[in-house]
Scaffold this motif. Structure first.
Motif, mmCIF file in Angstrom:
data_model
loop_
_atom_site.group_PDB
_atom_site.id
_atom_site.type_symbol
_atom_site.label_atom_id
_atom_site.label_comp_id
_atom_site.label_asym_id
_atom_site.label_seq_id
_atom_site.Cartn_x
_atom_site.Cartn_y
_atom_site.Cartn_z
ATOM 1 N N SER A 9 -3.492 9.953 -9.263
ATOM 2 C CA SER A 9 -4.148 11.235 -9.067
ATOM 3 C C SER A 9 -5.391 11.050 -8.203
ATOM 4 C CB SER A 9 -4.502 11.893 -10.404
ATOM 5 O OG SER A 9 -5.371 11.073 -11.140
ATOM 6 N N TRP A 10 -6.079 12.150 -7.962
ATOM 7 C CA TRP A 10 -7.245 12.202 -7.087
ATOM 8 C C TRP A 10 -8.481 11.735 -7.839
ATOM 9 C CZ3 TRP A 10 -7.989 12.919 -2.080
ATOM 10 C CH2 TRP A 10 -9.250 13.285 -1.618
ATOM 11 N N CYS A 11 -9.234 10.811 -7.250
ATOM 12 C CA CYS A 11 -10.513 10.377 -7.825
ATOM 13 C C CYS A 11 -11.598 11.262 -7.206
ATOM 14 C CB CYS A 11 -10.789 8.908 -7.518
ATOM 15 S SG CYS A 11 -12.392 8.357 -8.146
ATOM 16 N N LYS A 15 -13.155 10.219 -3.513
ATOM 17 C CA LYS A 15 -12.397 11.158 -2.684
ATOM 18 C C LYS A 15 -11.131 10.530 -2.096
ATOM 19 C CE LYS A 15 -15.814 14.249 -2.833
ATOM 20 N NZ LYS A 15 -16.507 13.953 -4.057
ATOM 21 N N ALA A 16 -10.379 9.853 -2.968
ATOM 22 C CA ALA A 16 -9.128 9.226 -2.551
ATOM 23 C C ALA A 16 -8.083 9.433 -3.635
ATOM 24 C CB ALA A 16 -9.332 7.742 -2.291
ATOM 25 N N HIS A 17 -6.831 9.336 -3.261
ATOM 26 C CA HIS A 17 -5.718 9.449 -4.199
ATOM 27 C C HIS A 17 -5.442 8.048 -4.759
ATOM 28 C CE1 HIS A 17 -2.547 11.720 -5.981
ATOM 29 N NE2 HIS A 17 -1.607 10.953 -5.490
ATOM 30 N N CYS A 41 -9.491 3.321 -11.202
ATOM 31 C CA CYS A 41 -9.510 3.634 -9.781
ATOM 32 C C CYS A 41 -9.584 2.329 -9.001
ATOM 33 C CB CYS A 41 -10.708 4.517 -9.435
ATOM 34 S SG CYS A 41 -10.822 4.859 -7.662
#
Length: 58
Positions: A9-11, A15-17, A41
């Motif tokens: 999912s999106w962190c 700001k990365a998947h 992450c």
């Protein structure tokens, strides 16, 4: 004890998947129980840069 399906999912911090997560499951005589969940992450919690602030939590 095993893990459930791992999802990406999106962190929101980096700001990365790149945020991986899943559930820890246990098979007991009365059925399957969810013990806990986990998140990690690969950018924010990179072991090559331990001084970097941990953004995503446990």
């Amino acid at each position: 004890m095993t893990t459930g399906d791992v999802t990406a999912s999106w962190c929101p911090t980096c700001k990365a998947h790149s945020l991986l997560g899943g559930e820890v499951l246990v098979l007991a005589p009365d059925g399957v129980a969810r013990v806990s969940s986990w998140r990690w992450c690969e950018i924010c919690e990179n072991p090559a840069y331990p001084e970097q602030e941990k953004c995503c939590g446990p």
